[in-house]
Scaffold this motif. Structure first.
Motif, PDB file in Angstrom:
ATOM      1  N   VAL A 193       0.845  -1.191   0.000  1.00  0.00           N
ATOM      2  CA  VAL A 193       0.000   0.000   0.000  1.00  0.00           C
ATOM      3  C   VAL A 193       0.882   1.244   0.000  1.00  0.00           C
ATOM      4  N   ARG A 194       0.517   2.225  -0.829  1.00  0.00           N
ATOM      5  CA  ARG A 194       1.234   3.502  -0.864  1.00  0.00           C
ATOM      6  C   ARG A 194       0.373   4.567  -0.192  1.00  0.00           C
ATOM      7  N   PRO A 195       0.787   5.073   0.967  1.00  0.00           N
ATOM      8  CA  PRO A 195      -0.001   6.121   1.630  1.00  0.00           C
ATOM      9  C   PRO A 195       0.088   7.436   0.881  1.00  0.00           C
ATOM     10  N   ASP A 196      -0.935   8.293   1.069  1.00  0.00           N
ATOM     11  CA  ASP A 196      -0.988   9.557   0.339  1.00  0.00           C
ATOM     12  C   ASP A 196      -0.034  10.597   0.911  1.00  0.00           C
ATOM     13  N   GLN A 197       0.565  10.327   2.069  1.00  0.00           N
ATOM     14  CA  GLN A 197       1.527  11.236   2.689  1.00  0.00           C
ATOM     15  C   GLN A 197       2.381  10.442   3.653  1.00  0.00           C
ATOM     16  N   ALA A 198       3.402  11.077   4.180  1.00  0.00           N
ATOM     17  CA  ALA A 198       4.326  10.365   5.059  1.00  0.00           C
ATOM     18  C   ALA A 198       3.574   9.685   6.198  1.00  0.00           C
ATOM     19  N   TYR A 199       3.867   8.416   6.395  1.00  0.00           N
ATOM     20  CA  TYR A 199       3.182   7.632   7.428  1.00  0.00           C
ATOM     21  C   TYR A 199       4.218   7.146   8.440  1.00  0.00           C
ATOM     22  N   PRO A 200       4.225   7.703   9.653  1.00  0.00           N
ATOM     23  CA  PRO A 200       5.225   7.299  10.645  1.00  0.00           C
ATOM     24  C   PRO A 200       4.816   6.035  11.391  1.00  0.00           C
ATOM     25  N   TYR A 201       5.730   5.091  11.503  1.00  0.00           N
ATOM     26  CA  TYR A 201       5.496   3.886  12.288  1.00  0.00           C
ATOM     27  C   TYR A 201       6.838   3.224  12.551  1.00  0.00           C
ATOM     28  N   ARG A 202       6.818   2.192  13.399  1.00  0.00           N
ATOM     29  CA  ARG A 202       8.017   1.412  13.677  1.00  0.00           C
ATOM     30  C   ARG A 202       7.735  -0.064  13.459  1.00  0.00           C
ATOM     31  N   ALA A 203       8.784  -0.806  13.147  1.00  0.00           N
ATOM     32  CA  ALA A 203       8.640  -2.252  12.998  1.00  0.00           C
ATOM     33  C   ALA A 203       8.079  -2.834  14.287  1.00  0.00           C
ATOM     34  N   GLY A 204       7.123  -3.760  14.145  1.00  0.00           N
ATOM     35  CA  GLY A 204       6.468  -4.377  15.288  1.00  0.00           C
ATOM     36  C   GLY A 204       5.128  -3.774  15.619  1.00  0.00           C
ATOM     37  N   GLN A 205       4.807  -2.614  15.049  1.00  0.00           N
ATOM     38  CA  GLN A 205       3.538  -1.973  15.344  1.00  0.00           C
ATOM     39  C   GLN A 205       2.444  -2.461  14.383  1.00  0.00           C
ATOM     40  N   TYR A 206       1.231  -1.963  14.581  1.00  0.00           N
ATOM     41  CA  TYR A 206       0.089  -2.322  13.749  1.00  0.00           C
ATOM     42  C   TYR A 206      -0.744  -1.063  13.503  1.00  0.00           C
ATOM     43  N   THR A 207      -1.688  -1.184  12.598  1.00  0.00           N
ATOM     44  CA  THR A 207      -2.617  -0.095  12.320  1.00  0.00           C
ATOM     45  C   THR A 207      -4.007  -0.680  12.134  1.00  0.00           C
ATOM     46  N   SER A 208      -4.998   0.176  11.945  1.00  0.00           N
ATOM     47  CA  SER A 208      -6.357  -0.257  11.626  1.00  0.00           C
ATOM     48  C   SER A 208      -6.675   0.155  10.196  1.00  0.00           C
ATOM     49  N   LEU A 209      -7.356  -0.723   9.474  1.00  0.00           N
ATOM     50  CA  LEU A 209      -7.693  -0.494   8.072  1.00  0.00           C
ATOM     51  C   LEU A 209      -9.202  -0.477   7.895  1.00  0.00           C
ATOM     52  N   GLU A 210      -9.656   0.391   6.975  1.00  0.00           N
ATOM     53  CA  GLU A 210     -11.054   0.444   6.560  1.00  0.00           C
ATOM     54  C   GLU A 210     -11.104   0.320   5.047  1.00  0.00           C
ATOM     55  N   THR A 211     -12.024  -0.496   4.540  1.00  0.00           N
ATOM     56  CA  THR A 211     -12.165  -0.685   3.105  1.00  0.00           C
ATOM     57  C   THR A 211     -13.335   0.144   2.582  1.00  0.00           C
ATOM     58  N   PRO A 212     -13.373   0.420   1.269  1.00  0.00           N
ATOM     59  CA  PRO A 212     -14.508   1.162   0.717  1.00  0.00           C
ATOM     60  C   PRO A 212     -15.797   0.360   0.705  1.00  0.00           C
ATOM     61  N   TRP A 213     -15.707  -0.953   0.943  1.00  0.00           N
ATOM     62  CA  TRP A 213     -16.904  -1.790   0.861  1.00  0.00           C
ATOM     63  C   TRP A 213     -17.627  -1.913   2.191  1.00  0.00           C
ATOM     64  N   TRP A 214     -16.954  -1.582   3.311  1.00  0.00           N
ATOM     65  CA  TRP A 214     -17.574  -1.654   4.635  1.00  0.00           C
ATOM     66  C   TRP A 214     -17.252  -0.379   5.399  1.00  0.00           C
ATOM     67  N   PRO A 215     -17.953   0.708   5.102  1.00  0.00           N
ATOM     68  CA  PRO A 215     -17.657   1.983   5.770  1.00  0.00           C
ATOM     69  C   PRO A 215     -17.769   1.875   7.289  1.00  0.00           C
ATOM     70  N   ARG A 216     -16.859   2.527   7.975  1.00  0.00           N
ATOM     71  CA  ARG A 216     -16.796   2.624   9.444  1.00  0.00           C
ATOM     72  C   ARG A 216     -16.555   1.289  10.140  1.00  0.00           C
ATOM     73  N   VAL A 217     -16.106   0.288   9.377  1.00  0.00           N
ATOM     74  CA  VAL A 217     -15.723  -0.995   9.967  1.00  0.00           C
ATOM     75  C   VAL A 217     -14.202  -1.098   9.853  1.00  0.00           C
ATOM     76  N   TRP A 218     -13.506  -1.053  10.984  1.00  0.00           N
ATOM     77  CA  TRP A 218     -12.048  -1.047  11.018  1.00  0.00           C
ATOM     78  C   TRP A 218     -11.546  -2.345  11.633  1.00  0.00           C
ATOM     79  N   ARG A 219     -10.424  -2.850  11.112  1.00  0.00           N
ATOM     80  CA  ARG A 219      -9.789  -4.041  11.657  1.00  0.00           C
ATOM     81  C   ARG A 219      -8.282  -3.806  11.769  1.00  0.00           C
ATOM     82  N   HIS A 220      -7.665  -4.505  12.740  1.00  0.00           N
ATOM     83  CA  HIS A 220      -6.241  -4.349  13.002  1.00  0.00           C
ATOM     84  C   HIS A 220      -5.403  -5.264  12.119  1.00  0.00           C
ATOM     85  N   PHE A 221      -4.285  -4.724  11.585  1.00  0.00           N
ATOM     86  CA  PHE A 221      -3.320  -5.512  10.835  1.00  0.00           C
ATOM     87  C   PHE A 221      -1.930  -4.964  11.131  1.00  0.00           C
ATOM     88  N   SER A 222      -0.973  -5.880  11.307  1.00  0.00           N
ATOM     89  CA  SER A 222       0.400  -5.481  11.611  1.00  0.00           C
ATOM     90  C   SER A 222       1.158  -5.129  10.338  1.00  0.00           C
TER      91      SER A 222
END
Length: 570
Positions: free
Chosen positions: A350-379
């Motif tokens: 995935v290419r973010p639209d701007q600088a995305y700060p994170y460190r190895a070992g961390q995770y984020t939450s993702l939302e898809t265009p097919w399920w608005p306001r439904v977020w899930r965690h992925f490392s």
């Protein structure tokens, strides 16, 4: 059943001014314990097939325990609400078909409308693109962001009418009841915490009815807040009571509690949460608790809830405002590569639209265009790269609406939304202790990122042992790559563990695969005293492996994992 129009509403940019909340009092509350689904795997409970499992803010600014002391709403210029697109209720959300080839990315262009919160530190926020197939633009200046920024508390833009000079004198009002909100200015006491625990113990047997009543009060009294939540609320109700229990059980770790609440405040900016939401949400919570706490509810108990809520909301708002100075509430990320490793497992770049700060070992939450306001965690499955690309390993799980969409539907050109990075499973390069990395299934993703960081910055004399476990040989999809790294770095040892069909066969032995469950395989190579362990994978595996390591002499403070659950959503 909600209309399709409701399902299409998108969250906008929400930022809150911490200065509107009185100063934070010193208080000692209980420690927040980690518990819940693994952020690496999209774990969701079974739900009826016609309703997707959902996440959302625990409240519109989640851990709500009572109303905020009088809060001054953020003053801003708000444009008129544009008319929402006309979508017949019977027509499903329109999702463009998967593109045959990756589309060209539009040239760099600043957003049409500046970000509402001025950036006072760090680089300017300028998206690299403002549209892509698969998702209508949702960011600074889009119609839903403007709509949600307007009159979020049901107020009006015009001042109230002045009373007529000829109007009769109003009837005398009865003497007001004691104002419990004034006492909420005081910091919580030990007695307050005791009262909160006692009242929750009474409400817990009827928690489903209490939380349903709470949300009904919010949505009836403040319908504009409904847009911040997913369409289905079944899971949401359970999450609310778990949040209340977590806060009530906290004691003796004010620093840990502040860090936990600050992460919630930052993460819930992506839902469009504003400072103005905390007051009415707290009032509705107090009303719901008063209804179901029975004889345990009195003026003293209400005062305790208001005091604790004021502390919690102040910490969350302060963290949200601090975050708003340097980062957006969410990032847009275009899928630039989609590689299927197994029929149900994919690696997304995935290419973010701007600088995305994170460190190895961390995770984020993702939302898809097919399920608005439904977020899930992925490392994150890779250490930060010079090109800024992000990598995720996603396995489609049963009833996992987000994971199934990412594996079976996403394609290059689609755009996802990302929340801020979270998690504390990062390396301490100054410690210098040897490492043990244990990853089950897609839990190998954050561990692969840690190995990449060590390879890039140097192991500094450390020995690193990696165990990659799965049920089938195909699910050991990172084993070959890790063994290749081990061939180049003498400090790295990699072992594969097979627990399902084929374990213990000649073929498995020829591939140098250990047989058995992952935690027990790790135990056979112990003891691991002196090591710092990092665990990732299904929650049951992480807990079992943690117990194995504790029994082998590894101190609890040297066992790292991120079983943070859906309250951090994250």
């Amino acid at each position: 059943m909600k209309s399709r129009r409701t399902l299409l509403v998108r969250t906008g940019h929400g930022s809150a001014a911490a200065s509107a909340v009185p100063g934070l009092p010193d208080v000692v509350l209980d420690a927040v314990t980690d518990a819940a689904p693994d952020p690496v795997v999209d774990m969701v409970p079974p739900v009826p097939p016609d309703l997707p499992p959902v996440t959302g803010p625990v409240l519109p600014g989640p851990l709500v325990l009572g109303p905020v002391a009088p809060v001054v709403p953020v003053q801003s210029v708000r444009p008129a609400i544009p008319a929402p697109p006309s979508v017949p209720p019977s027509v499903p959300p329109v999702v463009p078909p998967r593109p045959v080839e990756p589309p060209a990315v539009p040239p760099v262009a600043p957003p049409a409308v500046p970000v509402a919160v001025p950036v006072t530190a760090g680089p300017a926020i300028e998206p690299l693109f403002t549209s892509a197939p698969g998702l209508n633009w949702a960011g600074p200046g889009d119609q839903w962001s403007r709509a949600w920024a307007l009159r979020t508390l049901g107020g009006t833009d015009s001042p109230p009418a002045s009373p007529s000079a000829d109007a009769p004198d109003p009837a005398p009002e009865p003497a007001p009841a004691p104002d419990l909100r004034a006492d909420a200015e005081q910091p919580p006491t030990a007695r307050d915490i005791e009262l909160i625990r006692t009242s929750l113990a009474v409400v817990e047997p009827v928690a489903d009815r209490a939380t349903a009543h709470f949300y009904a009060l919010i949505f009836l009294g403040h319908p504009e807040i409904r847009a911040l939540f997913p369409a289905a609320m079944d899971v949401q109700r359970d999450r609310l009571f778990r949040a209340l229990l977590t806060a009530a059980r906290s004691a003796g770790d004010p620093d840990g509690l502040r860090a936990y609440l600050s992460a919630l405040g930052r993460g819930h900016r992506r839902y469009g949460t504003l400072t103005d939401h905390y007051g009415p949400v707290g009032e509705c919570l107090v009303a719901a608790l008063a209804k179901y706490a029975g004889s345990r509810w009195n003026a003293e108990t209400e005062r305790a809830w208001r005091r604790v809520y004021r502390l919690v909301s102040s910490i969350m708002i302060e963290a949200a405002e601090e975050s708003a100075r340097t980062s957006p509430p969410w990032w847009q990320g275009e899928v630039v590569a989609h590689e299927r490793r197994t029929p149900d497992l994919a690696v997304l770049t995935v290419r973010p639209d701007q600088a995305y700060p994170y460190r190895a070992g961390q995770y984020t939450s993702l939302e898809t265009p097919w399920w608005p306001r439904v977020w899930r965690h992925f490392s994150f499955a890779s250490a930060p790269r010079p090109d800024g690309l992000l990598t995720f390993h996603v396995k489609a799980v049963q009833a996992g609406w987000v994971s199934n969409a990412l594996v079976h539907r996403a394609a290059p050109g689609d755009v996802l939304r990302l929340g801020p990075a979270a998690g504390g499973m990062t390396l301490d390069h100054a410690a210098g202790t040897d490492l043990l990395l244990v990853g089950g299934g897609t839990g190998i993703a954050p561990l692969r990122a840690l190995v990449e960081e060590l390879a890039e910055h140097g192991a500094a004399g450390r020995a690193v042992e990696v165990f990659h476990g799965a049920r089938t040989p195909a699910e050991l999809y990172e084993l070959a790559g890790l063994r290749e790294l081990a061939g180049r770095h003498r400090w790295l040892t990699v072992r594969g563990v097979l627990s399902g069909p084929g374990a213990g066969t000649a073929e498995a032995a020829a591939a140098a695969l250990l047989a058995g469950e992952l935690p027990e395989a790790v135990a056979r190579f112990g003891p691991w005293t002196g090591r710092t362990a990092y665990l990732a994978g299904p929650p049951a595996m992480v807990r079992r492996a943690s117990g194995v390591l504790l029994r082998s002499g590894v101190p609890a403070e040297r066992i790292r994992h991120d079983l943070v659950g859906d309250l951090a959503a994250p």
